[in-house]
Design an enzyme around this catalytic site. Sequence first.
Site, mmCIF file in Angstrom:
data_model
loop_
_atom_site.group_PDB
_atom_site.id
_atom_site.type_symbol
_atom_site.label_atom_id
_atom_site.label_comp_id
_atom_site.label_asym_id
_atom_site.label_seq_id
_atom_site.Cartn_x
_atom_site.Cartn_y
_atom_site.Cartn_z
ATOM 1 C CG ASN A 11 -14.577 -6.229 -28.489
ATOM 2 O OD1 ASN A 11 -13.390 -6.577 -28.509
ATOM 3 N ND2 ASN A 11 -15.560 -7.071 -28.781
ATOM 4 C CD1 TRP A 12 -10.597 -1.062 -30.526
ATOM 5 C CD2 TRP A 12 -8.374 -1.255 -30.410
ATOM 6 N NE1 TRP A 12 -10.086 0.188 -30.310
ATOM 7 C CE2 TRP A 12 -8.722 0.092 -30.235
ATOM 8 C CE3 TRP A 12 -7.028 -1.612 -30.361
ATOM 9 C CZ2 TRP A 12 -7.770 1.098 -30.039
ATOM 10 C CZ3 TRP A 12 -6.088 -0.628 -30.162
ATOM 11 C CH2 TRP A 12 -6.448 0.711 -30.005
ATOM 12 C CE LYS A 13 -16.556 -6.562 -32.800
ATOM 13 N NZ LYS A 13 -17.788 -7.218 -33.074
ATOM 14 C CG HIS A 99 -17.860 -10.781 -27.613
ATOM 15 N ND1 HIS A 99 -18.168 -11.101 -28.915
ATOM 16 C CD2 HIS A 99 -18.023 -9.440 -27.506
ATOM 17 C CE1 HIS A 99 -18.482 -9.990 -29.568
ATOM 18 N NE2 HIS A 99 -18.411 -8.969 -28.728
ATOM 19 C CD GLU A 101 -17.708 -10.744 -32.800
ATOM 20 O OE1 GLU A 101 -16.561 -10.614 -32.359
ATOM 21 O OE2 GLU A 101 -18.329 -9.829 -33.368
ATOM 22 C CD GLU A 167 -21.938 -7.037 -26.722
ATOM 23 O OE1 GLU A 167 -21.612 -5.943 -27.197
ATOM 24 O OE2 GLU A 167 -21.267 -8.058 -26.889
ATOM 25 N N GLY A 173 -22.494 -6.434 -35.013
ATOM 26 C CA GLY A 173 -21.906 -6.271 -36.345
ATOM 27 C C GLY A 173 -22.891 -6.320 -37.498
ATOM 28 C CB SER A 210 -25.192 -2.454 -34.601
ATOM 29 O OG SER A 210 -24.863 -3.653 -35.251
ATOM 30 N N GLY A 231 -18.043 -2.197 -30.732
ATOM 31 C CA GLY A 231 -17.096 -2.954 -31.548
ATOM 32 C C GLY A 231 -16.548 -2.112 -32.672
HETATM 33 C C1 PEP Z 1 -19.017 -6.056 -29.793
HETATM 34 O O1 PEP Z 1 -17.979 -6.430 -30.327
HETATM 35 O O2 PEP Z 1 -19.277 -6.352 -28.610
HETATM 36 C C2 PEP Z 1 -19.963 -5.286 -30.593
HETATM 37 C C3 PEP Z 1 -21.015 -4.805 -30.000
HETATM 38 O O3 PEP Z 1 -19.654 -5.131 -31.905
HETATM 39 P P1 PEP Z 1 -20.356 -4.093 -32.913
HETATM 40 O O4 PEP Z 1 -20.436 -2.770 -32.215
HETATM 41 O O5 PEP Z 1 -19.432 -4.051 -34.098
HETATM 42 O O6 PEP Z 1 -21.702 -4.640 -33.224
#
Ligand code: PEP
Length: 249
Positions: A11-13, A99, A101, A167, A173, A210, A231
């Site tokens: 997931n490049w956000k 998601h 976020e 998640e 993050g 993470s 992410g």
């Molecule tokens: C995500 O964006 O779904 C995610 C798990 O981000 P990160 O790995 O940066 O925590």
Amino acid sequence: MTNNNMIFIANWKMNGEKSHISGINKTIKFLKQSKNKKNQIIYCPPFTLISSVKNKVKNTKIKVGAQNLSQLNDYGAFTGSVNSKLIKSAGGDYVIVGHSEIRNQENDILINKKIHSALKEKLKVILCIGETYKEKKNNKTLSVLKTQITIALKNIKKINNIIFAYEPRWAIGTGKIPKSSELRKNFKDINNIINKLKKNQKYKIIYGGSVNSKNVLELKKINDLKGFLIGSASLRAKNFIDIIKKSTN
Ligand code: PEP
């Protein structure tokens, strides 16, 4: 134990320039050399890069997904919105829904509508579920997961095109991950909830939050965990490939 049937989602956000796309060459090269042919890799770049990424991976088994979608099925005057038809026509195979976020701007009913809309256009869904830190501290994780899953799956008959991504919202993050015992319990609870709602159906649960090339060694020990939603560690091809290597060796 060698695991060769796992899902790895990048997931490049809100990141992604030309340099990111060329990094996919390393993943393609790695895949060609890898003995694990059954793993599934899915890149979820921003909308703007879906067709370029699709073009880059066209002769491989790598898939492409979007990070969100509008719940509206039809085209129309909805400035700034992108629906399942547009994602599909840009080359998307998957879409992330719910998601963490974005969850504070969405509710479970909207998430259910988005899932219907995605499946109608034959997009596969990566459904994110998980509790906040406050909910975890107040022992609300089970009831949060139950509500999220139950409403998300309302009037959805078949779930074989849905990947459930557990998640914990507090783990995204932050560099923090749940204890193995917590993860085991939550995976078991998620399985129980899904199995009660949709008897005898096949589905997969993955973990996100993470994930990096160090903690993946611990995370991969969890039974029933079929892959990772990654992410920030997916932005550099080397880190992403390291996670895949360590999870599957
Ligand atoms: C995500 O964006 O779904 C995610 C798990 O981000 P990160 O790995 O940066 O925590």
